[in-house]
Design an enzyme around this catalytic site. Structure first.
Site, PDB file in Angstrom:
ATOM      1  N   ASP A 163      44.383  41.908  23.823  1.00  0.00           N
ATOM      2  CA  ASP A 163      44.336  43.345  23.614  1.00  0.00           C
ATOM      3  C   ASP A 163      43.195  43.679  22.647  1.00  0.00           C
ATOM      4  O   ASP A 163      43.253  43.323  21.471  1.00  0.00           O
ATOM      5  CB  ASP A 163      45.692  43.784  23.044  1.00  0.00           C
ATOM      6  CG  ASP A 163      45.778  45.271  22.847  1.00  0.00           C
ATOM      7  OD1 ASP A 163      44.839  45.989  23.251  1.00  0.00           O
ATOM      8  OD2 ASP A 163      46.800  45.726  22.285  1.00  0.00           O
ATOM      9  N   ASN A 173      42.056  46.806  21.811  1.00  0.00           N
ATOM     10  CA  ASN A 173      42.153  48.053  21.031  1.00  0.00           C
ATOM     11  C   ASN A 173      43.556  48.291  20.472  1.00  0.00           C
ATOM     12  O   ASN A 173      43.898  49.398  20.066  1.00  0.00           O
ATOM     13  CB  ASN A 173      41.719  49.254  21.891  1.00  0.00           C
ATOM     14  CG  ASN A 173      42.670  49.494  23.049  1.00  0.00           C
ATOM     15  OD1 ASN A 173      43.528  48.654  23.345  1.00  0.00           O
ATOM     16  ND2 ASN A 173      42.553  50.632  23.708  1.00  0.00           N
ATOM     17  N   ASP A 224      46.671  48.558  21.644  1.00  0.00           N
ATOM     18  CA  ASP A 224      47.696  49.470  22.168  1.00  0.00           C
ATOM     19  C   ASP A 224      48.805  48.673  22.871  1.00  0.00           C
ATOM     20  O   ASP A 224      49.649  49.241  23.548  1.00  0.00           O
ATOM     21  CB  ASP A 224      47.072  50.495  23.131  1.00  0.00           C
ATOM     22  CG  ASP A 224      46.483  49.837  24.369  1.00  0.00           C
ATOM     23  OD1 ASP A 224      46.421  48.581  24.423  1.00  0.00           O
ATOM     24  OD2 ASP A 224      46.076  50.567  25.292  1.00  0.00           O
ATOM     25  N   ASP A 250      43.006  43.996  27.770  1.00  0.00           N
ATOM     26  CA  ASP A 250      41.949  44.841  28.329  1.00  0.00           C
ATOM     27  C   ASP A 250      40.610  44.103  28.379  1.00  0.00           C
ATOM     28  O   ASP A 250      40.509  42.949  27.944  1.00  0.00           O
ATOM     29  CB  ASP A 250      41.826  46.132  27.509  1.00  0.00           C
ATOM     30  CG  ASP A 250      41.757  45.843  26.019  1.00  0.00           C
ATOM     31  OD1 ASP A 250      41.013  44.935  25.632  1.00  0.00           O
ATOM     32  OD2 ASP A 250      42.475  46.507  25.241  1.00  0.00           O
ATOM     33  N   ASP A 279      39.152  40.258  42.214  1.00  0.00           N
ATOM     34  CA  ASP A 279      40.311  40.182  43.092  1.00  0.00           C
ATOM     35  C   ASP A 279      40.230  41.375  44.045  1.00  0.00           C
ATOM     36  O   ASP A 279      40.149  42.521  43.595  1.00  0.00           O
ATOM     37  CB  ASP A 279      41.579  40.288  42.224  1.00  0.00           C
ATOM     38  CG  ASP A 279      42.788  39.617  42.845  1.00  0.00           C
ATOM     39  OD1 ASP A 279      42.957  39.727  44.071  1.00  0.00           O
ATOM     40  OD2 ASP A 279      43.563  38.994  42.092  1.00  0.00           O
ATOM     41  N   ASP A 304      43.290  39.088  48.300  1.00  0.00           N
ATOM     42  CA  ASP A 304      44.746  39.143  48.214  1.00  0.00           C
ATOM     43  C   ASP A 304      45.410  39.286  49.579  1.00  0.00           C
ATOM     44  O   ASP A 304      44.922  40.023  50.442  1.00  0.00           O
ATOM     45  CB  ASP A 304      45.099  40.378  47.353  1.00  0.00           C
ATOM     46  CG  ASP A 304      46.573  40.518  47.069  1.00  0.00           C
ATOM     47  OD1 ASP A 304      47.104  39.682  46.330  1.00  0.00           O
ATOM     48  OD2 ASP A 304      47.198  41.468  47.598  1.00  0.00           O
ATOM     49  N   GLU A 339      43.879  34.389  49.683  1.00  0.00           N
ATOM     50  CA  GLU A 339      45.307  34.112  49.481  1.00  0.00           C
ATOM     51  C   GLU A 339      45.987  34.286  50.829  1.00  0.00           C
ATOM     52  O   GLU A 339      46.062  35.398  51.352  1.00  0.00           O
ATOM     53  CB  GLU A 339      45.908  35.057  48.445  1.00  0.00           C
ATOM     54  CG  GLU A 339      47.314  34.631  48.068  1.00  0.00           C
ATOM     55  CD  GLU A 339      48.248  35.782  47.762  1.00  0.00           C
ATOM     56  OE1 GLU A 339      49.260  35.554  47.099  1.00  0.00           O
ATOM     57  OE2 GLU A 339      47.975  36.926  48.200  1.00  0.00           O
ATOM     58  N   HIS A 387      49.625  33.985  38.594  1.00  0.00           N
ATOM     59  CA  HIS A 387      50.468  35.057  38.060  1.00  0.00           C
ATOM     60  C   HIS A 387      51.705  35.313  38.919  1.00  0.00           C
ATOM     61  O   HIS A 387      52.502  36.193  38.598  1.00  0.00           O
ATOM     62  CB  HIS A 387      49.634  36.328  37.960  1.00  0.00           C
ATOM     63  CG  HIS A 387      49.151  36.793  39.303  1.00  0.00           C
ATOM     64  ND1 HIS A 387      48.198  36.085  40.016  1.00  0.00           N
ATOM     65  CD2 HIS A 387      49.521  37.825  40.086  1.00  0.00           C
ATOM     66  CE1 HIS A 387      48.006  36.683  41.177  1.00  0.00           C
ATOM     67  NE2 HIS A 387      48.787  37.748  41.240  1.00  0.00           N
ATOM     68  N   ASP A 388      51.852  34.597  40.021  1.00  0.00           N
ATOM     69  CA  ASP A 388      53.027  34.758  40.888  1.00  0.00           C
ATOM     70  C   ASP A 388      53.992  33.581  40.778  1.00  0.00           C
ATOM     71  O   ASP A 388      55.009  33.551  41.461  1.00  0.00           O
ATOM     72  CB  ASP A 388      52.594  34.864  42.366  1.00  0.00           C
ATOM     73  CG  ASP A 388      51.812  36.131  42.646  1.00  0.00           C
ATOM     74  OD1 ASP A 388      52.059  37.146  41.970  1.00  0.00           O
ATOM     75  OD2 ASP A 388      50.963  36.110  43.556  1.00  0.00           O
TER      76      ASP A 388
HETATM   77  C1  NOJ Z   1      49.741  38.649  46.042  1.00  0.00           C
HETATM   78  C2  NOJ Z   1      49.511  38.889  44.590  1.00  0.00           C
HETATM   79  O1  NOJ Z   1      49.133  37.699  43.987  1.00  0.00           O
HETATM   80  C3  NOJ Z   1      50.796  39.455  44.042  1.00  0.00           C
HETATM   81  O2  NOJ Z   1      50.802  39.506  42.643  1.00  0.00           O
HETATM   82  C4  NOJ Z   1      50.995  40.810  44.659  1.00  0.00           C
HETATM   83  O3  NOJ Z   1      52.248  41.302  44.290  1.00  0.00           O
HETATM   84  C5  NOJ Z   1      50.932  40.753  46.194  1.00  0.00           C
HETATM   85  N1  NOJ Z   1      49.902  39.898  46.690  1.00  0.00           N
HETATM   86  C6  NOJ Z   1      50.721  42.124  46.768  1.00  0.00           C
HETATM   87  O4  NOJ Z   1      49.411  42.558  46.520  1.00  0.00           O
HETATM   88 CA    CA Z   2      44.477  47.461  25.024  1.00  0.00          CA
END
Ligand code: NOJ
Ligand code: CA
Length: 550
Positions: free
Chosen positions: A23, A25, A27, A31, A100, A202, A254, A319-320
């Site tokens: 972060d 700034n 908040d 970012d 992305d 994606d 992906e 992140h999934d």
């Molecule tokens: C795959 C992404 O990695 C995921 O985070 C997202 O929820 C879905 N595609 C839909 O965009």
């Molecule tokens: Ca921030």
């Protein structure tokens, strides 16, 4: 930016989830300024490319994967100038920028959709996937969306339903419409102009929905019903040829891989689609089905399929997914050993390694004590569905803790100060309470840390062509938790041996003879007290050894 052919083979890609990285700034939300502040840290780690999860304008129903304007930056993340400063800072340090691209769907707040939903005859009417109701007024098919519930949403103004394979705020674009397709490609052209070096694309295996003539005989997730269809491959080839191949931009799609043919279609040079692919597997399926034996089978098959003409993305985390040390390793007794072993495995395979932020510190899963603390739309829907199906709240919470995508989305652990040095303010998602022990500052001070181990692996890759160009031969039995392989290039042969278990294992080499005590390039245990039994190394729990054989 224009690149040499095949340059992507030399990359080590670091994924930033901007909301949780740093972060700038204060908040409470990560970012672009924060990302720029940390470029020296990433340079020190040694990576040479950054993939950032979406930073475009978005109402954040799915944390940026629902985009309302592809040409501007999400306010919470900063401005276009901040993005440019980040780009310049990265390029100055020799780090490539990978954006992305979310092109299967937009946000329902995107101007195209706001127009499209108004009538059947407006200029954007055919930009999304609209269908008439079934004769009884219900949805056109029985498809479910990935996040639960019907994949169709009714809009009275049109007396029609639109398709959303993900949340209802993520309407699917209609790639069958040539005008919409060109407009979608304009998004890529815009970012090309801005000097990006590549794209992670994606949810790209569902472009062709194959809706015509569909029957409703099976209860199906929409994403299973319309995956990998012929039109999808056609549209991807068109996009690649028009916008990505001319400058050799790096591409990783992906996708869903259900057969060796799918792997070839998406990631062999001859098919003209992507340089490599990230296979999407739902976390719950991965948790239930993975095993070292399965890893070996998949490794062998993927290698055979693509070795002549393709390439691989190597990753355990994003992140999934849950945190890799928690899922594939052991985040208590053998935390450090197993985090290093997993790293050594990924970085010594043929392909391009991906590091997900915090992985280089061995960050672990989190277990929030109430569902309210979870942010992830998928987790919240999952919890609700479990309750609806009669589960007790404690049981639903325990399952949610296991599968939640928030496990990997907790703020990056920079130091031992409040909020882990991520922000001075309460972050948007709770920090993992273990940040006082697991953080970047402490690992930078420790020569034996996980961070330092990643640094060594990345440096080895830069210095030794065998790591990038070497071929692969498995050197272990199909059964059991030991995975071993040689990599050979010209006169060099390296052997990597990994123990995917918390028990001692004797490694019996297959197809090679190990001279007593061959030189060790890297290991996660002290080499001095290594034990050999009849010439075979005895591997300690989660031990990983990279031997030099020739
Ligand atoms: C795959 C992404 O990695 C995921 O985070 C997202 O929820 C879905 N595609 C839909 O965009
Ligand atoms: Ca921030």
């Amino acid at each position: 930016m224009k690149h040499e052919k095949d340059w992507y083979k030399n990359l080590v890609i670091y994924q930033i989830y901007p909301r949780s990285f740093k972060d700038g700034n204060n908040d409470g939300i990560g970012d672009l300024k924060g990302m720029t502040e940390k470029l020296d840290y990433l340079k020190e780690l040694g990576i040479n490319a950054i993939w950032m999860s979406p930073v475009y304008a978005s109402p954040n129903v799915d944390n940026g994967y629902d985009i309302s304007d592809y040409f501007s930056i999400m306010e919470e993340f900063g401005t276009m100038e901040d993005w440019e400063a980040f780009r310049d800072g990265a390029h100055k340090r020799g780090i490539a920028i990978i954006m992305d691209l979310v092109l299967n769907h937009t946000s329902d707040q995107h101007i195209w959709f706001r127009e499209s939903r108004k009538s059947r005859s407006n200029p954007y009417a055919d930009y999304y996937v609209w269908r008439d109701p079934a004769p009884d007024g219900s949805a056109p098919t029985n498809w479910m969306s990935v996040f639960g519930e019907s994949a169709w949403e009714y809009v009275p103004e049109r007396d029609q339903y639109y398709l959303h394979l993900f949340a209802k705020e993520q309407p699917d674009l209609n790639w069958d419409n040539p005008e919409a397709r060109e407009k979608i490609l304009d998004i890529v052209r815009f970012w090309n102009e801005k000097g990006v070096d590549g794209y992670r694309i994606d949810a790209i295996s569902y472009l062709d929905k194959g809706l015509d003539g569909r029957s409703n005989d099976a209860e199906l997730y929409g994403t299973n019903a319309c995956v990998n269809l012929e039109g999808t491959h056609r549209y991807i080839k068109e996009m690649t040829a028009k916008t990505m191949a001319p400058d050799n931009l790096m591409t990783v799609g992906e996708v869903n891989i259900n057969s060796p043919q799918d792997a070839m279609d998406y990631a062999s040079a001859a098919s003209g689609e992507f340089n490599m692919s990230i296979a999407f597997v739902p976390p719950i399926v991965e948790i239930q089905t993975w095993s070292p034996e399965k890893l070996k089978r998949d490794l062998k098959q993927d290698y055979e399929v693509l070795k002549e003409d393709g390439w691989w993305a190597r990753f355990f985390s994003n992140h999934d997914k849950p945190r890799q040390v928690s899922l594939y390793g052991n985040d208590s007794t053998y935390w450090k050993e197993s985090a290093k072993m997993l790293a050594c495995y990924l970085h010594t395979l043929p392909g391009t390694p991906f590091i997900y932020q915090g992985e280089e510190l061995g960050m672990t899963n989190v277990a929030y004590s109430s569902i309210e603390e979870y942010d992830d739309i998928d987790t919240r829907n999952f919890y609700k569905t479990m309750l609806d199906q009669g589960a007790a709240p404690e049981e639903a919470l325990a399952e949610s803790q296991r599968i939640s995508r928030d496990n990997s989305r907790t703020p990056m652990q920079w130091d031992a100060s409040d909020h882990a040095g991520f922000s001075e303010k309460e972050p948007w998602l709770g920090v993992n309470p273990n940040y006082r022990d697991i953080n970047a500052v402490s690992q930078l001070q420790d020569e034996s840390s996980i961070f330092r181990f990643y640094q060594k692996l990345i440096a080895l890759r830069r210095e030794h062509p065998v790591m990038v160009q070497g071929d692969l031969t498995l050197r272990c039995p199909e059964e059991g938790p030991v995975i071993a392989y040689t990599r050979s290039h010209e006169a060099t042969t390296w052997l990597a041996v990994h123990n995917f278990s918390d028990q001692e294992q004797i490694y019996e080499a297959e197809g090679i003879t190990l001279t007593p005590d061959p030189p060790v390039i890297l290991s996660n245990y002290d080499a001095h007290n290594r034990v050999f039994k009849d010439g075979n190394p005895v591997l300690r729990p989660y031990e990983t050894i990279l031997f030099q054989l020739g």
